[in-house]
Each structure stands twice: as structure tokens, then as C-alpha cells.
Design an enzyme around this catalytic site. Sequence first.
Site, PDB file in Angstrom:
ATOM      1  N   GLY A  68      76.293  30.164 -24.896  1.00  0.00           N
ATOM      2  CA  GLY A  68      74.740  29.781 -25.081  1.00  0.00           C
ATOM      3  C   GLY A  68      74.202  28.628 -25.399  1.00  0.00           C
ATOM      4  CD  GLN A  73      72.481  23.446 -27.342  1.00  0.00           C
ATOM      5  OE1 GLN A  73      72.287  24.487 -26.666  1.00  0.00           O
ATOM      6  NE2 GLN A  73      74.179  23.324 -28.108  1.00  0.00           N
ATOM      7  CB  CYS A 126      76.589  24.823 -32.188  1.00  0.00           C
ATOM      8  SG  CYS A 126      75.234  23.728 -31.647  1.00  0.00           S
ATOM      9  CG  LEU A 127      78.369  24.469 -27.181  1.00  0.00           C
ATOM     10  CD1 LEU A 127      77.422  24.823 -25.248  1.00  0.00           C
ATOM     11  CD2 LEU A 127      80.321  24.756 -26.473  1.00  0.00           C
ATOM     12  CG  HIS A 168      73.715  29.029 -32.101  1.00  0.00           C
ATOM     13  ND1 HIS A 168      74.353  28.685 -33.440  1.00  0.00           N
ATOM     14  CD2 HIS A 168      73.265  28.202 -31.223  1.00  0.00           C
ATOM     15  CE1 HIS A 168      74.320  27.627 -32.812  1.00  0.00           C
ATOM     16  NE2 HIS A 168      74.205  27.189 -31.617  1.00  0.00           N
ATOM     17  CD  GLU A 169      71.875  28.759 -27.579  1.00  0.00           C
ATOM     18  OE1 GLU A 169      71.090  28.338 -27.691  1.00  0.00           O
ATOM     19  OE2 GLU A 169      73.351  29.441 -27.969  1.00  0.00           O
ATOM     20  CG  HIS A 172      69.679  25.292 -30.612  1.00  0.00           C
ATOM     21  ND1 HIS A 172      70.084  23.533 -31.047  1.00  0.00           N
ATOM     22  CD2 HIS A 172      71.235  25.422 -29.947  1.00  0.00           C
ATOM     23  CE1 HIS A 172      71.660  23.688 -31.492  1.00  0.00           C
ATOM     24  NE2 HIS A 172      72.212  24.664 -30.804  1.00  0.00           N
TER      25      HIS A 172
END
Length: 223
Positions: A68, A73, A126-127, A168-169, A172
Site C-alpha cells: 500500500g 508518503q 511502513c515504507l 494503515h493507508e 496516513h
Amino acid sequence: MVSSRDRVPLAELVEELLATDGPLPIVAAGDPVLRRGTERFEGQLEPALLARFVEALRFTMHAAPGVGLAAPQVGVPLRIAVIEDPAPVPEEVRLVRGRVPQPFRVLVNPSYEPVGAVRAAFFEGCLSVPGWQAVVARPAEVRLTGEDEAGRPVDEVFAGWPARIVQHETDHLDGMLYLDRAELRSLASNQAMVQWWAQPTPREAAASLGFELPGDGVGQLSR
């Protein structure tokens, strides 16, 4: 403090990002764009530019790799995210975590609410927080509403790992990182994960690192 980036119209910001080849740079924790929340998408990007941006998000997500990626991000405070998970995991992991393949989806102006009281606790990464993972207890099933990239309404229930991904997304887009919801005693480097906590559930990690799982502290699903 307002940066020059904050004053750039979103369409110009996206055009600048797309001007170079390759994956988009992923913003790391500490950048204010990850904490300020996002604008609802209301046509700020014309259709062709939106399509290019979505494709760039998908390409960047694959290259990272991740399952995702949200617009903040890559430095764009717009309420858009993409998800996709081929779920290349062993059968035991699939059964315990509910990790099933999730086709590519674009989430526009998403929001979610829990369905029922069941919660699931698993390690999550997480990225934008590279190199670390921590246990996060989340609703095991959620109702997601919003639109897709064509403006069609979305009203869908997600369960298992797909539910974790959409939460999660969407977080963000609200200026939240998974660490805000995590059990910080569980925080582990990727190296430590490989060495110590590769099990399908975090029960051994909870016992060794001294944190509690939801419910009875043994299972990952609880009411």
C-alpha cells in the site's frame, strides 16, 4: 513553519514529481507532510494527470516493495491511496493472519469504521518508517467507504490482512503513522524480526518483550 512546497498547487506538485523517471521518492517519518492530514480529492488533478499519478503510486509501491502507498508518503497531501497484495505467504500464515490476495485498488477519500468488536494484533511495518516493525492491534473487520479513481462510490467490508492494509493507508491520510497505534515495547528492527519473531503470530514476542496482546493475551483475535 510553512515550506515552499506547501504553497505549490497540488497539480503543479504532482507534475513536478512525475517529471523524472523511476519510482517516486518516499517521504520518511519526521517530514511534516505525514502529519498534516490531507485535502479531499475534488478534482484538483484533471483525469489524465490523476491517472498518471495513480500509476506512479502503483509503480513506487511495487518497487519499494509494499502492499500500500498513500499520497502523503510521496509528499502530496491529497486523500488518495493505492493498495495491492499478491499475498505470497505460506498457508499457515494465510490462515492465521487472514492474508489473502488483494487486487490493485485505488482509494479516493476513504474512511473506515470497525465492524464488530474483534481485534487482531500482528507485527506491522511502513515504507515511511524503514527498517522497523511493531505490533499493532486493529479491528479485524472494517467497513470502508469512499470512491474509486473514476468517482464511483465504494462501500465495502474488508476482513483479515486486507482490513489491516486499508486501515494503515487511510490512517496516513489522517496524519497518523502505525507507530501511533503500536505497542512500543514490541518495536523490532527487520534484522531482529528475521532472527527472533518470524512466527505467524506475535505471542512469543509478547512473552519475551513484555507486552500484552488484546483479549486473553494468547490469541490474536479477541472480542
